[in-house]
Write a protein that holds these residues in place. Structure first.
Motif, PDB file in Angstrom:
ATOM      1  N   ASN A 102       0.821  -1.281   0.127  1.00  0.00           N
ATOM      2  CA  ASN A 102      -0.016  -0.110  -0.116  1.00  0.00           C
ATOM      3  C   ASN A 102       0.884   1.288   0.063  1.00  0.00           C
ATOM      4  O   ASN A 102       0.362   2.226  -0.545  1.00  0.00           O
ATOM      5  N   VAL A 103       1.974   1.193   0.439  1.00  0.00           N
ATOM      6  CA  VAL A 103       2.740   2.372   0.577  1.00  0.00           C
ATOM      7  C   VAL A 103       3.675   2.537  -0.578  1.00  0.00           C
ATOM      8  O   VAL A 103       4.511   3.698  -0.618  1.00  0.00           O
ATOM      9  N   CYS A 104       3.697   1.633  -1.535  1.00  0.00           N
ATOM     10  CA  CYS A 104       4.561   1.629  -2.665  1.00  0.00           C
ATOM     11  C   CYS A 104       3.886   2.506  -3.614  1.00  0.00           C
ATOM     12  O   CYS A 104       2.733   2.679  -3.954  1.00  0.00           O
ATOM     13  N   PRO A 105       4.728   3.567  -4.114  1.00  0.00           N
ATOM     14  CA  PRO A 105       4.127   4.611  -5.147  1.00  0.00           C
ATOM     15  C   PRO A 105       3.872   3.983  -6.624  1.00  0.00           C
ATOM     16  O   PRO A 105       3.114   4.841  -7.139  1.00  0.00           O
ATOM     17  N   LEU A 106       4.162   2.718  -6.698  1.00  0.00           N
ATOM     18  CA  LEU A 106       3.683   2.145  -8.147  1.00  0.00           C
ATOM     19  C   LEU A 106       2.480   1.275  -7.780  1.00  0.00           C
ATOM     20  O   LEU A 106       2.030   0.555  -8.752  1.00  0.00           O
ATOM     21  N   ASN A 107       1.869   1.303  -6.707  1.00  0.00           N
ATOM     22  CA  ASN A 107       0.734   0.608  -6.452  1.00  0.00           C
ATOM     23  C   ASN A 107      -0.611   1.138  -7.194  1.00  0.00           C
ATOM     24  O   ASN A 107      -0.818   2.233  -7.086  1.00  0.00           O
ATOM     25  N   PRO A 108      -1.099   0.532  -7.933  1.00  0.00           N
ATOM     26  CA  PRO A 108      -2.260   1.264  -8.980  1.00  0.00           C
ATOM     27  C   PRO A 108      -3.284   1.460  -7.959  1.00  0.00           C
ATOM     28  O   PRO A 108      -3.953   2.845  -8.387  1.00  0.00           O
ATOM     29  N   ILE A 109      -3.762   0.690  -7.074  1.00  0.00           N
ATOM     30  CA  ILE A 109      -4.780   1.183  -6.378  1.00  0.00           C
ATOM     31  C   ILE A 109      -4.806   2.621  -5.670  1.00  0.00           C
ATOM     32  O   ILE A 109      -5.419   3.330  -5.648  1.00  0.00           O
ATOM     33  N   GLU A 110      -3.512   2.913  -4.948  1.00  0.00           N
ATOM     34  CA  GLU A 110      -3.056   4.023  -4.174  1.00  0.00           C
ATOM     35  C   GLU A 110      -3.185   5.088  -5.240  1.00  0.00           C
ATOM     36  O   GLU A 110      -3.642   6.390  -4.954  1.00  0.00           O
ATOM     37  N   VAL A 111      -2.315   4.787  -6.332  1.00  0.00           N
ATOM     38  CA  VAL A 111      -2.602   5.820  -7.398  1.00  0.00           C
ATOM     39  C   VAL A 111      -3.798   6.477  -7.750  1.00  0.00           C
ATOM     40  O   VAL A 111      -4.304   7.565  -7.992  1.00  0.00           O
ATOM     41  N   LEU A 112      -4.702   5.472  -8.233  1.00  0.00           N
ATOM     42  CA  LEU A 112      -6.076   5.700  -8.562  1.00  0.00           C
ATOM     43  C   LEU A 112      -6.788   6.577  -7.527  1.00  0.00           C
ATOM     44  O   LEU A 112      -7.662   7.339  -7.983  1.00  0.00           O
ATOM     45  N   GLN A 113      -6.598   5.929  -6.414  1.00  0.00           N
ATOM     46  CA  GLN A 113      -7.555   6.977  -5.584  1.00  0.00           C
ATOM     47  C   GLN A 113      -6.895   8.339  -5.018  1.00  0.00           C
ATOM     48  O   GLN A 113      -7.513   9.168  -4.979  1.00  0.00           O
ATOM     49  N   LYS A 114      -5.627   8.631  -5.361  1.00  0.00           N
ATOM     50  CA  LYS A 114      -5.134   9.876  -5.345  1.00  0.00           C
ATOM     51  C   LYS A 114      -5.542  10.634  -6.604  1.00  0.00           C
ATOM     52  O   LYS A 114      -5.902  11.884  -6.396  1.00  0.00           O
ATOM     53  N   ILE A 115      -5.750  10.146  -7.592  1.00  0.00           N
ATOM     54  CA  ILE A 115      -6.032  10.981  -8.975  1.00  0.00           C
ATOM     55  C   ILE A 115      -7.450  11.281  -8.788  1.00  0.00           C
ATOM     56  O   ILE A 115      -7.865  12.499  -9.002  1.00  0.00           O
ATOM     57  N   ALA A 116      -8.300  10.245  -8.416  1.00  0.00           N
ATOM     58  CA  ALA A 116      -9.741  10.612  -8.239  1.00  0.00           C
ATOM     59  C   ALA A 116     -10.035  11.605  -7.131  1.00  0.00           C
ATOM     60  O   ALA A 116     -10.908  12.442  -7.275  1.00  0.00           O
ATOM     61  N   HIS A 117      -9.312  11.575  -6.014  1.00  0.00           N
ATOM     62  CA  HIS A 117      -9.505  12.505  -4.998  1.00  0.00           C
ATOM     63  C   HIS A 117      -9.242  14.091  -5.331  1.00  0.00           C
ATOM     64  O   HIS A 117      -9.921  14.989  -4.937  1.00  0.00           O
ATOM     65  N   GLY A 118      -8.244  14.110  -6.183  1.00  0.00           N
ATOM     66  CA  GLY A 118      -7.927  15.628  -6.570  1.00  0.00           C
ATOM     67  C   GLY A 118      -8.397  15.876  -8.175  1.00  0.00           C
ATOM     68  O   GLY A 118      -7.796  16.868  -8.542  1.00  0.00           O
ATOM     69  N   SER A 119      -9.120  15.071  -8.763  1.00  0.00           N
ATOM     70  CA  SER A 119      -9.413  15.388 -10.013  1.00  0.00           C
ATOM     71  C   SER A 119     -11.018  16.300 -10.173  1.00  0.00           C
ATOM     72  O   SER A 119     -11.250  16.620 -11.170  1.00  0.00           O
ATOM     73  N   GLN A 120     -11.384  16.763  -9.198  1.00  0.00           N
ATOM     74  CA  GLN A 120     -12.650  17.553  -8.864  1.00  0.00           C
ATOM     75  C   GLN A 120     -13.857  17.146  -9.730  1.00  0.00           C
ATOM     76  O   GLN A 120     -14.585  17.715 -10.340  1.00  0.00           O
ATOM     77  N   GLY A 121     -13.786  15.620  -9.788  1.00  0.00           N
ATOM     78  CA  GLY A 121     -14.923  14.673 -10.548  1.00  0.00           C
ATOM     79  C   GLY A 121     -14.828  14.378 -11.946  1.00  0.00           C
ATOM     80  O   GLY A 121     -15.626  13.788 -12.564  1.00  0.00           O
ATOM     81  N   VAL A 122     -13.636  14.839 -12.477  1.00  0.00           N
ATOM     82  CA  VAL A 122     -13.413  14.285 -13.975  1.00  0.00           C
ATOM     83  C   VAL A 122     -12.929  12.993 -13.880  1.00  0.00           C
ATOM     84  O   VAL A 122     -12.634  12.330 -15.234  1.00  0.00           O
ATOM     85  N   ALA A 123     -12.271  12.470 -12.857  1.00  0.00           N
ATOM     86  CA  ALA A 123     -11.965  11.121 -12.839  1.00  0.00           C
ATOM     87  C   ALA A 123     -12.623  10.321 -11.921  1.00  0.00           C
ATOM     88  O   ALA A 123     -12.537  10.677 -10.733  1.00  0.00           O
ATOM     89  N   VAL A 124     -13.165   9.172 -12.180  1.00  0.00           N
ATOM     90  CA  VAL A 124     -14.217   8.356 -11.269  1.00  0.00           C
ATOM     91  C   VAL A 124     -13.514   6.807 -11.315  1.00  0.00           C
ATOM     92  O   VAL A 124     -12.927   6.615 -12.152  1.00  0.00           O
ATOM     93  N   ILE A 125     -13.678   6.203 -10.179  1.00  0.00           N
ATOM     94  CA  ILE A 125     -13.363   4.954  -9.910  1.00  0.00           C
ATOM     95  C   ILE A 125     -14.305   4.016 -10.266  1.00  0.00           C
ATOM     96  O   ILE A 125     -15.452   4.331  -9.504  1.00  0.00           O
ATOM     97  N   GLU A 126     -14.255   2.902 -11.079  1.00  0.00           N
ATOM     98  CA  GLU A 126     -15.315   2.233 -11.372  1.00  0.00           C
ATOM     99  C   GLU A 126     -14.671   0.749 -11.087  1.00  0.00           C
ATOM    100  O   GLU A 126     -13.693   0.229 -11.916  1.00  0.00           O
TER     101      GLU A 126
END
Length: 437
Positions: free
Chosen positions: A69-93
């Protein structure tokens, strides 16, 4: 991934890189265990494929393994960070990240830029931190930059690329990431070239990701960015504002988002080109494949007020109708208040006025000059005259002193005047004889 670490005797060893896999290094021949460069998850090396499905040499996760989980190459963590700072233009499905695309480029720039509150990642040589590009970028561009840099760390591993998709305008079904971002290989850019030449053309802004090979000036001295040339065409980025392309140099990786088109010159190969109009259309950074070091992403400075005024003037000139289009008619000017001077009114439109006959008829009335009006406005003086003469109406009535004046009555019929014979020119030889000596 482009790098890993040796793991021998439960000890972490030196780093190894993907570009050495095809050369059969000793750690590959001896099947030395490898782990991720940022965590202890086991990875395996993969050689370059030979055949119809080319692929690059890289390190992949071992079967049924996931990054910590602490690895910067973990796709799950990266997806969560991108969706959190995208103001709604990126959503997780599920385990996928969907990037919602707008209809045109103007909608991207109208959104509020992302405010970066995280510390700078200047101390991270591998550039794995998820942060906002400076100057502040719109949420969609910033999310696309983070995704591309994350895929670059994984050498565009197909399994990792499959976790990112896009939603085209008006559609709920997501499509592959390649429908929006074309790169980094020339074959990926050739797909966009084929879409623009053979159709159907994309109805949304698209991005091209690649490495700048050279920067050359055009005929007007403005810089032009050349990306890796494809088969039968070239990829170039142009702009009417040289300040947008000045910070980008050869060897820099760039993500260019905008409207791409095909331009065929009189001589030379066709060109897949984009004209940059805003600073947020170009995000660039450096990346060393040998060492894995990556710089912080950046973009050119915004346009100045003078550049925006010039851009608005060019846009207004482009909207003007061409020579073949009819120009808009100007409103009819108001008619002046007063009696008409060019033509007399028709009898039907003007009232009939009776003219009184003279008190003493004469055989042949001769026109007489109109007496000068007195201060009271009467036609004759109050003193009696020796000879009484009839007063004839003038050929043209005097103008009314107060506008607007009523329409003029029809003029009385007058006998035609004899035409005056043309005056003969005086001969110049006569003048000397008339002078006094």
């Amino acid at each position: 991934m482009d790098k890993a670490r040796l793991f021998q005797d439960d000890r972490v060893g030196n780093k190894v890189y993907a570009h050495a896999i095809d050369d059969e290094p000793w750690w590959r021949r001896q099947k030395t265990p490898l782990i991720c460069a940022f965590c202890v998850t086991p990875v395996v090396s993969q050689r370059t494929a030979v055949g119809r499905a080319p692929r690059g040499a890289l390190f992949r996760l071992a079967k049924d393994r996931q990054h910590e989980n602490v690895c910067p190459l973990n796709p799950i963590e990266v997806l969560q960070k991108i969706a959190h700072g995208s103001q709604g233009v990126a959503v997780i499905e599920g385990d996928e990240l969907h990037l919602v695309l707008p209809d045109d480029l103007g909608q991207i720039g109208a959104t509020t830029p992302v405010i970066d509150t995280a510390p700078a990642d200047n101390g991270d040589p591998f550039g794995t931190s998820i942060s906002t590009v400076r100057p502040l970028l719109p949420p969609l561009i910033n999310s696309a930059v983070v995704i591309v840099r994350f895929l670059q760390k994984h050498d565009y591993d197909p399994d990792v690329v499959a976790q990112f998709k896009v939603r085209r305008p008006g559609e709920k079904t997501a499509v592959s990431w390649g429908e929006f971002c074309h790169g980094p290989t020339p074959d990926d850019q050739a797909q966009l070239f084929t879409r623009l030449t053979r159709g159907p053309k994309p109805q949304h802004p698209v991005a091209v990701y690649g490495r700048i090979t050279e920067v050359k000036p055009d005929s007007q001295g403005r810089p032009v960015l050349h990306l890796a040339a494809g088969k039968g065409f070239t990829v170039r980025i142009r702009s009417d504002h040289p300040s947008l392309l000045a910070p980008l140099t050869a060897g820099t990786f760039v993500l260019a988002v905008g409207t791409w088109k095909i331009w065929t010159p009189h001589r030379g190969r066709p060109e897949l080109q984009m004209y940059a109009e805003e600073h947020w259309q170009l995000a660039h950074w450096t990346y060393d494949e040998a060492t894995g070091h990556s710089s912080r992403p950046a973009c050119p400075p915004p346009l100045s007020l003078a550049q925006r005024a010039l851009q608005q003037a060019r846009s207004a000139a482009a909207r003007k109708p061409g020579p073949g289009k009819p120009a808009r008619l100007s409103p009819k000017p108001p008619s002046p208040s007063g009696p008409p001077t060019s033509a007399a009114p028709t009898p039907d439109a003007s009232p009939q006025v009776q003219v009184q006959p003279p008190s003493a008829p004469t055989p042949t009335p001769t026109p007489t000059p109109t007496p000068t009006p007195t201060s009271e406005g009467s036609p004759a003086s109050s003193k009696p005259t020796s000879i009484a003469r009839p007063v004839m109406p003038d050929a043209t009535p005097p103008p009314e002193p107060t506008p607007p004046a009523p329409p003029l009555p029809p003029l009385p019929s007058t006998p035609p005047r004899p035409t005056t014979p043309p005056r003969r020119r005086t001969r110049r030889s006569w003048w000397p004889f008339s002078r006094r000596r």
